[in-house]
Design a protein around this motif. Structure first.
Motif, PDB file in Angstrom:
ATOM      1  N   PHE A 190      -0.730  21.397   0.103  1.00  0.00           N
ATOM      2  CA  PHE A 190      -1.278  22.376   1.045  1.00  0.00           C
ATOM      3  C   PHE A 190      -0.932  22.071   2.493  1.00  0.00           C
ATOM      4  O   PHE A 190      -1.217  22.864   3.382  1.00  0.00           O
ATOM      5  CB  PHE A 190      -2.805  22.445   0.915  1.00  0.00           C
ATOM      6  N   GLU A 191      -0.341  20.939   2.770  1.00  0.00           N
ATOM      7  CA  GLU A 191      -0.149  20.483   4.146  1.00  0.00           C
ATOM      8  C   GLU A 191       1.308  20.073   4.366  1.00  0.00           C
ATOM      9  O   GLU A 191       1.867  19.343   3.564  1.00  0.00           O
ATOM     10  CB  GLU A 191      -1.074  19.284   4.398  1.00  0.00           C
ATOM     11  N   LYS A 192       1.913  20.564   5.438  1.00  0.00           N
ATOM     12  CA  LYS A 192       3.281  20.162   5.766  1.00  0.00           C
ATOM     13  C   LYS A 192       3.311  18.783   6.411  1.00  0.00           C
ATOM     14  O   LYS A 192       4.298  18.081   6.352  1.00  0.00           O
ATOM     15  CB  LYS A 192       3.937  21.189   6.678  1.00  0.00           C
ATOM     16  N   SER A 193       2.214  18.406   7.058  1.00  0.00           N
ATOM     17  CA  SER A 193       2.142  17.096   7.708  1.00  0.00           C
ATOM     18  C   SER A 193       2.042  15.997   6.662  1.00  0.00           C
ATOM     19  O   SER A 193       1.508  16.193   5.579  1.00  0.00           O
ATOM     20  CB  SER A 193       0.911  17.015   8.606  1.00  0.00           C
ATOM     21  N   THR A 194       2.544  14.834   7.015  1.00  0.00           N
ATOM     22  CA  THR A 194       2.375  13.660   6.170  1.00  0.00           C
ATOM     23  C   THR A 194       1.672  12.589   6.988  1.00  0.00           C
ATOM     24  O   THR A 194       1.595  12.669   8.205  1.00  0.00           O
ATOM     25  CB  THR A 194       3.724  13.102   5.680  1.00  0.00           C
ATOM     26  N   SER A 195       1.151  11.619   6.302  1.00  0.00           N
ATOM     27  CA  SER A 195       0.524  10.482   6.962  1.00  0.00           C
ATOM     28  C   SER A 195       0.958   9.229   6.236  1.00  0.00           C
ATOM     29  O   SER A 195       1.048   9.224   5.005  1.00  0.00           O
ATOM     30  CB  SER A 195      -0.999  10.597   6.896  1.00  0.00           C
ATOM     31  N   SER A 196       1.228   8.197   6.978  1.00  0.00           N
ATOM     32  CA  SER A 196       1.465   6.921   6.340  1.00  0.00           C
ATOM     33  C   SER A 196       0.182   6.548   5.605  1.00  0.00           C
ATOM     34  O   SER A 196      -0.921   6.785   6.097  1.00  0.00           O
ATOM     35  CB  SER A 196       1.798   5.869   7.403  1.00  0.00           C
ATOM     36  N   GLY A 197       0.317   6.022   4.407  1.00  0.00           N
ATOM     37  CA  GLY A 197      -0.851   5.656   3.615  1.00  0.00           C
ATOM     38  C   GLY A 197      -0.725   4.250   3.087  1.00  0.00           C
ATOM     39  O   GLY A 197       0.096   3.982   2.210  1.00  0.00           O
ATOM     40  N   ARG A 198      -1.500   3.341   3.617  1.00  0.00           N
ATOM     41  CA  ARG A 198      -1.454   1.941   3.162  1.00  0.00           C
ATOM     42  C   ARG A 198      -2.073   1.847   1.774  1.00  0.00           C
ATOM     43  O   ARG A 198      -3.217   2.237   1.568  1.00  0.00           O
ATOM     44  CB  ARG A 198      -2.202   1.048   4.136  1.00  0.00           C
ATOM     45  N   GLN A 199      -1.304   1.340   0.826  1.00  0.00           N
ATOM     46  CA  GLN A 199      -1.744   1.233  -0.557  1.00  0.00           C
ATOM     47  C   GLN A 199      -2.099  -0.215  -0.876  1.00  0.00           C
ATOM     48  O   GLN A 199      -1.246  -1.082  -0.820  1.00  0.00           O
ATOM     49  CB  GLN A 199      -0.632   1.702  -1.504  1.00  0.00           C
ATOM     50  N   VAL A 200      -3.359  -0.444  -1.199  1.00  0.00           N
ATOM     51  CA  VAL A 200      -3.787  -1.773  -1.637  1.00  0.00           C
ATOM     52  C   VAL A 200      -4.037  -1.671  -3.139  1.00  0.00           C
ATOM     53  O   VAL A 200      -4.968  -1.011  -3.582  1.00  0.00           O
ATOM     54  CB  VAL A 200      -5.053  -2.246  -0.892  1.00  0.00           C
ATOM     55  N   VAL A 201      -3.162  -2.291  -3.901  1.00  0.00           N
ATOM     56  CA  VAL A 201      -3.214  -2.202  -5.354  1.00  0.00           C
ATOM     57  C   VAL A 201      -4.413  -2.981  -5.874  1.00  0.00           C
ATOM     58  O   VAL A 201      -4.688  -4.092  -5.431  1.00  0.00           O
ATOM     59  CB  VAL A 201      -1.901  -2.728  -5.968  1.00  0.00           C
ATOM     60  N   ILE A 202      -5.115  -2.389  -6.803  1.00  0.00           N
ATOM     61  CA  ILE A 202      -6.303  -3.009  -7.387  1.00  0.00           C
ATOM     62  C   ILE A 202      -5.876  -3.988  -8.477  1.00  0.00           C
ATOM     63  O   ILE A 202      -5.194  -3.614  -9.435  1.00  0.00           O
ATOM     64  CB  ILE A 202      -7.260  -1.926  -7.937  1.00  0.00           C
ATOM     65  N   ASN A 203      -6.234  -5.253  -8.304  1.00  0.00           N
ATOM     66  CA  ASN A 203      -6.002  -6.324  -9.277  1.00  0.00           C
ATOM     67  C   ASN A 203      -4.540  -6.665  -9.542  1.00  0.00           C
ATOM     68  O   ASN A 203      -4.211  -7.169 -10.607  1.00  0.00           O
ATOM     69  CB  ASN A 203      -6.698  -6.009 -10.615  1.00  0.00           C
ATOM     70  N   LYS A 204      -3.639  -6.353  -8.593  1.00  0.00           N
ATOM     71  CA  LYS A 204      -2.224  -6.699  -8.759  1.00  0.00           C
ATOM     72  C   LYS A 204      -1.629  -6.941  -7.381  1.00  0.00           C
ATOM     73  O   LYS A 204      -2.147  -6.481  -6.383  1.00  0.00           O
ATOM     74  CB  LYS A 204      -1.447  -5.555  -9.411  1.00  0.00           C
ATOM     75  N   ASP A 205      -0.480  -7.621  -7.346  1.00  0.00           N
ATOM     76  CA  ASP A 205       0.244  -7.814  -6.098  1.00  0.00           C
ATOM     77  C   ASP A 205       1.504  -6.950  -6.020  1.00  0.00           C
ATOM     78  O   ASP A 205       1.924  -6.565  -4.938  1.00  0.00           O
ATOM     79  CB  ASP A 205       0.652  -9.279  -5.930  1.00  0.00           C
ATOM     80  N   LEU A 206       2.110  -6.671  -7.168  1.00  0.00           N
ATOM     81  CA  LEU A 206       3.345  -5.892  -7.215  1.00  0.00           C
ATOM     82  C   LEU A 206       3.194  -4.696  -8.142  1.00  0.00           C
ATOM     83  O   LEU A 206       2.506  -4.775  -9.158  1.00  0.00           O
ATOM     84  CB  LEU A 206       4.506  -6.751  -7.731  1.00  0.00           C
ATOM     85  N   VAL A 207       3.868  -3.593  -7.790  1.00  0.00           N
ATOM     86  CA  VAL A 207       3.904  -2.399  -8.624  1.00  0.00           C
ATOM     87  C   VAL A 207       5.365  -2.154  -8.985  1.00  0.00           C
ATOM     88  O   VAL A 207       6.207  -2.000  -8.106  1.00  0.00           O
ATOM     89  CB  VAL A 207       3.368  -1.161  -7.870  1.00  0.00           C
TER      90      VAL A 207
END
Length: 108
Positions: free
Chosen positions: A37-54
């Motif tokens: 619904f939005e043309k704008s984007t935002s940087s989104g810091r992702q903190v993974v739950i119970n893991k260090d790498l995805v």
């Protein structure tokens, strides 16, 4: 785990065959978040739950903190799907599971 986040989401990073990442993403990674619904984007810091790498192709739960949350006030809801991108490249998809920042919840 960080307690200061906007929402929890279920994410899947695309594999290289799908046009996604070639290497794992670390917890704390900051791709752009884009909702339909939005043309704008935002940087989104992702903190993974119970893991260090995805790893590409993996489904995970993560806490997301938007760097520009005001763009999405009163617009988000549980079940809302979104893309996360690097430049113009879509590197994965997500779905909101829980919203912590009350200002972001839709009023409809």
């Amino acid at each position: 785990m960080n307690d200061d986040f906007d929402f929890i989401a279920y994410l899947k990073y695309r594999t290289t065959d799908e046009g996604g990442r070639m290497t794992p993403a670390q917890s704390g990674y900051r791709p752009q978040v884009r909702f339909d619904f939005e043309k704008s984007t935002s940087s989104g810091r992702q903190v993974v739950i119970n893991k260090d790498l995805v790893f590409p192709g993996e489904y995970i739960e993560t806490q997301i903190t938007l760097m520009s949350p005001y763009l999405f006030e009163n617009k988000l809801y549980v079940g809302l799907k979104f893309e996360f991108i690097e430049g113009a490249k879509i590197i994965g998809m997500g779905e909101i599971l829980k919203i912590k920042n009350e200002k972001l919840k839709t009023t409809f």
